[in-house]
Design a protein around this motif. Sequence first.
Motif, mmCIF file in Angstrom:
data_model
loop_
_atom_site.group_PDB
_atom_site.id
_atom_site.type_symbol
_atom_site.label_atom_id
_atom_site.label_comp_id
_atom_site.label_asym_id
_atom_site.label_seq_id
_atom_site.Cartn_x
_atom_site.Cartn_y
_atom_site.Cartn_z
ATOM 1 N N LEU A 107 62.456 60.712 55.815
ATOM 2 C CA LEU A 107 61.355 59.864 56.257
ATOM 3 C C LEU A 107 61.268 58.543 55.489
ATOM 4 O O LEU A 107 61.237 57.466 56.091
ATOM 5 C CB LEU A 107 60.030 60.629 56.143
ATOM 6 N N GLN A 108 61.213 58.609 54.177
ATOM 7 C CA GLN A 108 61.033 57.377 53.400
ATOM 8 C C GLN A 108 62.234 56.447 53.524
ATOM 9 O O GLN A 108 62.088 55.230 53.640
ATOM 10 C CB GLN A 108 60.764 57.711 51.921
ATOM 11 N N GLN A 109 63.417 57.019 53.535
ATOM 12 C CA GLN A 109 64.633 56.226 53.713
ATOM 13 C C GLN A 109 64.650 55.580 55.094
ATOM 14 O O GLN A 109 65.005 54.403 55.256
ATOM 15 C CB GLN A 109 65.866 57.119 53.534
ATOM 16 N N TRP A 110 64.243 56.344 56.098
ATOM 17 C CA TRP A 110 64.174 55.859 57.476
ATOM 18 C C TRP A 110 63.231 54.658 57.574
ATOM 19 O O TRP A 110 63.563 53.641 58.171
ATOM 20 C CB TRP A 110 63.712 57.015 58.352
ATOM 21 N N LEU A 111 62.065 54.786 56.945
ATOM 22 C CA LEU A 111 61.080 53.700 56.975
ATOM 23 C C LEU A 111 61.571 52.469 56.224
ATOM 24 O O LEU A 111 61.538 51.343 56.739
ATOM 25 C CB LEU A 111 59.754 54.180 56.370
ATOM 26 N N GLU A 112 62.028 52.676 55.001
ATOM 27 C CA GLU A 112 62.351 51.550 54.118
ATOM 28 C C GLU A 112 63.648 50.838 54.503
ATOM 29 O O GLU A 112 63.763 49.623 54.349
ATOM 30 C CB GLU A 112 62.441 52.042 52.668
ATOM 31 N N GLU A 113 64.629 51.597 55.007
ATOM 32 C CA GLU A 113 65.931 50.999 55.294
ATOM 33 C C GLU A 113 66.106 50.580 56.758
ATOM 34 O O GLU A 113 66.894 49.669 57.044
ATOM 35 C CB GLU A 113 67.050 51.979 54.918
ATOM 36 N N LYS A 114 65.389 51.217 57.656
ATOM 37 C CA LYS A 114 65.603 50.940 59.074
ATOM 38 C C LYS A 114 64.377 50.338 59.770
ATOM 39 O O LYS A 114 64.446 49.247 60.336
ATOM 40 C CB LYS A 114 66.029 52.226 59.812
ATOM 41 N N ILE A 115 63.263 51.040 59.730
ATOM 42 C CA ILE A 115 62.127 50.668 60.569
ATOM 43 C C ILE A 115 61.373 49.445 60.054
ATOM 44 O O ILE A 115 61.201 48.457 60.784
ATOM 45 C CB ILE A 115 61.158 51.858 60.749
ATOM 46 N N TRP A 116 60.934 49.470 58.808
ATOM 47 C CA TRP A 116 60.150 48.334 58.305
ATOM 48 C C TRP A 116 60.924 47.017 58.327
ATOM 49 O O TRP A 116 60.375 45.988 58.730
ATOM 50 C CB TRP A 116 59.613 48.638 56.903
ATOM 51 N N PRO A 117 62.196 47.011 57.932
ATOM 52 C CA PRO A 117 62.931 45.732 57.987
ATOM 53 C C PRO A 117 63.045 45.155 59.402
ATOM 54 O O PRO A 117 62.865 43.956 59.603
ATOM 55 C CB PRO A 117 64.310 46.093 57.416
ATOM 56 N N ILE A 118 63.335 46.001 60.386
ATOM 57 C CA ILE A 118 63.509 45.472 61.742
ATOM 58 C C ILE A 118 62.158 45.118 62.371
ATOM 59 O O ILE A 118 62.050 44.157 63.151
ATOM 60 C CB ILE A 118 64.312 46.459 62.626
ATOM 61 N N GLU A 119 61.109 45.859 62.023
ATOM 62 C CA GLU A 119 59.785 45.510 62.535
ATOM 63 C C GLU A 119 59.336 44.147 62.022
ATOM 64 O O GLU A 119 58.599 43.425 62.713
ATOM 65 C CB GLU A 119 58.757 46.578 62.150
ATOM 66 N N GLY A 120 59.785 43.793 60.834
ATOM 67 C CA GLY A 120 59.437 42.493 60.270
ATOM 68 C C GLY A 120 60.019 41.328 61.055
ATOM 69 O O GLY A 120 59.575 40.184 60.899
ATOM 70 N N LYS A 121 61.003 41.592 61.905
ATOM 71 C CA LYS A 121 61.643 40.541 62.706
ATOM 72 C C LYS A 121 61.066 40.446 64.119
ATOM 73 O O LYS A 121 61.439 39.562 64.883
ATOM 74 C CB LYS A 121 63.146 40.814 62.815
ATOM 75 N N LEU A 122 60.188 41.369 64.468
ATOM 76 C CA LEU A 122 59.663 41.419 65.829
ATOM 77 C C LEU A 122 58.878 40.165 66.202
ATOM 78 O O LEU A 122 58.138 39.616 65.387
ATOM 79 C CB LEU A 122 58.732 42.620 65.992
ATOM 80 N N THR A 123 59.025 39.748 67.442
ATOM 81 C CA THR A 123 58.207 38.680 68.011
ATOM 82 C C THR A 123 57.361 39.269 69.140
ATOM 83 O O THR A 123 57.612 40.395 69.594
ATOM 84 C CB THR A 123 59.076 37.553 68.590
ATOM 85 N N GLU A 124 56.397 38.495 69.608
ATOM 86 C CA GLU A 124 55.576 38.957 70.724
ATOM 87 C C GLU A 124 56.421 39.210 71.975
ATOM 88 O O GLU A 124 56.175 40.156 72.714
ATOM 89 C CB GLU A 124 54.484 37.933 71.026
#
Length: 416
Positions: free
Chosen positions: A69-86
């Motif tokens: 879970l933590q690896q999934w969030l920190e390495e995959k999900i949070w970084p790519i969510e930071g690039k999201l646009t509307e």
Amino acid sequence: MSILIKDVLLDGKETSIYIEGNSIAGIEGNSQADETIDGRGMAALPGLINTHSHAAMTLFRGYGDDMKLQQWLEEKIWPIEGKLTEEDVYWGAKLACLEMIKSGTTSFNDMYWHLPGTVRAVEEMGIRAVLSPVFIDLFDEHKRKGVIKEHTKLLNDVKAKGSERIMPALGPHALYTVSKEGLQWCKEFAEKKNLLIHFHLAETEQENKDCVEKNGKRPVEYLEEIGFLCDRIVAAHCNWLNGKDMKILAKHGVNIAHNPASNMKLATGVMPYPEMVKAGLTISLGTDGCASNNSLDMFEEMKFAALLQKSARNDPTAMPAGEAWKMATISGARALGLNAGVIKEGMLADIMLVNLKKVGLAPSHNLISNLVYSANGSCVDTVICNGRILMQERRVESEDEIIQKASEVAMNLAQR
């Protein structure tokens, strides 16, 4: 606009359903209508209700599987969510709406970033939704003030649209990302504006341990102490509750959204379902996002919910099919405050027709058992939401374009 569904099976009896505007105006009879649907060989059922999702995460389907879970969030999900646009969120949410319509879901409860993108997608797709922006202040006063200002405008803008199908809501993310003051503001604003609150609660064992260490109480006790708990809350997950927690939540009328597939995939725990039912809690069903589930098919979710309880408790009578079906329909409607979840006169015209000739529905010794244990979204032929036909003969308007464009957006996002 009126619709007549002729010669369809409803509660084991062949009948007709008459829809006027956004409601079911009558059962039986042969009223004339603007549009007639031939219901022979099909069963009419209430549209399914998904009470916990992050719609635009369809863009991350298969992007970070089989990770801690933590690896999934920190390495995959949070970084790519930071690039999201509307615009990204718009296409991801549009793909989610398409998937839900194709699998018989007519309403969903969503929390995600770039709220206007999701609002636009839902408006265009014709589905019903409770939509909340993500409220996270990370215990920082300056950040909290900014989030409150932004969310006040966002939610007022959505409410001002006056949509029959789109309901704004508060989305405080979780106890570990939102301050006491932030949670209290969400509660006060929800009461002032008559909004629901969408919240993650007791998803992991670590969340409980951290809360005890920080606040001297378990999450549920702490939330009661600060005055946050109320019947406006739809609390997702709730895997790590004890008997006292359940009684407190039931006392305040908190609604629960169970997410078995996501919980199993991320190995975050098993919700104590029988004890929660005994405590008097209303439990509905959600898929969570496609990054942690991969699917928005509520037929799958019903099956996972029932089988998980049976397996975890070594008891084949745990969560019978009828209870899983109720979670995805009546209980979901109750949680979201919708006049839906059953087909009868005066209810919202949120209806799906399932094709009884599909292999997963034959033979029909028990339709509800078949729907929970052997059917999947591909058994749905027609979907009506708010009195409008969204899918017929399994075709949704512009579905090929949506799939292509959302896939392109997802690949572009991963390469940014």
